[in-house]
Design an enzyme around this catalytic site. Structure first.
Site, PDB file in Angstrom:
ATOM      1  CE  LYS A 114     -28.304 -17.416  -2.667  1.00  0.00           C
ATOM      2  NZ  LYS A 114     -27.371 -16.876  -3.687  1.00  0.00           N
ATOM      3  CD  GLN A 131     -24.197 -14.885  -3.235  1.00  0.00           C
ATOM      4  OE1 GLN A 131     -24.771 -15.940  -3.037  1.00  0.00           O
ATOM      5  NE2 GLN A 131     -24.851 -13.781  -3.581  1.00  0.00           N
ATOM      6  CG  ASP A 154     -27.318 -19.093  -8.874  1.00  0.00           C
ATOM      7  OD1 ASP A 154     -28.359 -19.010  -8.213  1.00  0.00           O
ATOM      8  OD2 ASP A 154     -26.200 -18.738  -8.454  1.00  0.00           O
TER       9      ASP A 154
END
Ligand code: NAP
Length: 292
Positions: free
Chosen positions: A52, A96, A119
């Protein structure tokens, strides 16, 4: 059979984003800035976060990676999330997952400011998605919609069967495919480990989206001719044919099922690359303050 090339499509999207960033910056705007928090040193999480960060750099974003040891307290982690919420230079924040067992994942997710939740996991953003309001869509389902759209796959009126009901893939995917949108307007069946007669259901699918995490689970006897297959699964298995000694398998037995399919995503190179591209897209939207 047409292969849905996620790698190429994701690269196209990244190029489009890079052009937008360059024109934003040329016009005096700020560079999009994504922050990622990584707790512990799980190999898969490290790989995902590094990919990412690398993708951010490639399209001209700023990125910040904040690392904590696996024994970080929940309090300390929440304090960092709040600090980033209040940092006006940072547009998007991801934590994460999974987090160590002593940390309440939902509490962390709920602490992220929904405006920066690129997200799309915050309950406020999931609610907006369910109500068909503008929001950050979770990246993997958003990547699947993008593939369906770019390959002009008709979804309206089709029977879409989803295998798996996780919060990050299966459940949002079932909501998105049922919405009054294009792609969407499907009649959706969401299946999971308690579903009975799964094969009878999957055999009626025009579009089959598979996200259960069991290598080559879907076999040719489970699908009808002309089905469109979206394979989300990623399982690492030993291989004596690769240099690394490992290879990745999807949830679908590709060699046999592809012969009956109209469209199919490969693993690797299908849904996986799209996920990061969609995260970048969400971050660009956050920077431009297009939602809130
Ligand atoms: P997850 O949280 O482990 O959920 C798996 C789902 O599959 C659960 O809902 C489970 O049902 C269901 N299931 C398990 N066995 C089943 C069976 N025999 N029949 C029907 N349903 C069954 O999985 P996830 O996080 O969604 O991930 C799924 C896969 O996608 C994994 O391989 C993961 O690595 C991959 N993935 C890929 C990407 C990408 O970018 N390509 C992104 C995310 C995930 P219950 O709810 O009843 O337990």
């Amino acid at each position: 059979m047409i292969l849905l090339d996620g790698k190429k499509t994701a690269n196209d999207i990244k190029n489009e984003i890079a052009i937008k960033v360059a024109s934003l910056v040329a016009g005096g705007g700020k560079k999009p800035h994504l922050a990622a928090i990584l707790v512990g040193s799980d190999g898969a999480s490290e790989t995902y976060v590094n990919a990412k960060v690398k993708a951010c750099n490639k399209v001209g974003f700023d990125s910040t990676l904040v690392r904590f040891n696996a024994d970080v307290s929940e309090e300390e982690l929440l304090a960092e999330v709040k600090k980033i919420n209040n940092n006006s230079d940072i547009d998007g924040l991801i934590v994460q997952l999974p987090l160590p067992a002593h940390i309440d994942e939902m509490k962390v997710t709920e602490t992220i400011n929904p405006i920066k939740d690129v997200d799309g996991f915050h309950p406020a953003n999931i609610g907006r998605m369910a109500l068909n309001l503008p929001t950050y869509l979770p990246a993997t389902p958003a990547g699947i919609l993008e593939l369906l759209e770019r390959y002009k796959i008709e979804t309206s009126g089709k029977h879409c069967v989803v295998i798996g009901r996780s919060h990050i893939v299966g459940s949002p995917m079932s909501i998105l495919m049922a919405r009054n949108n294009n792609p969407g307007n499907c009649t959706v069946t969401l299946t999971h480990s308690r579903t009975q007669n799964l094969k009878e259901i999957t055999k009626t699918a025009d579009i089959l989206i598979v996200a259960l995490g069991k290598a080559e689970f879907v076999t040719t006897d489970m699908v009808k001719d002309g089905v469109c297959i979206i394979d989300v699964g990623i399982t690492r298995v030993k291989s004596d044919k690769t240099k690394s000694g490992w290879k990745l398998l999807g949830d679908v037995a590709f060699d046999e099922v592809s012969k009956k399919s109209s469209f199919i995503t490969p693993v690797p190179g299908g849904v996986g690359p799209m996920t990061i591209a969609m995260l970048l897209k969400n971050t660009l939207v956050a920077t431009a303050k297009l939602l809130y």
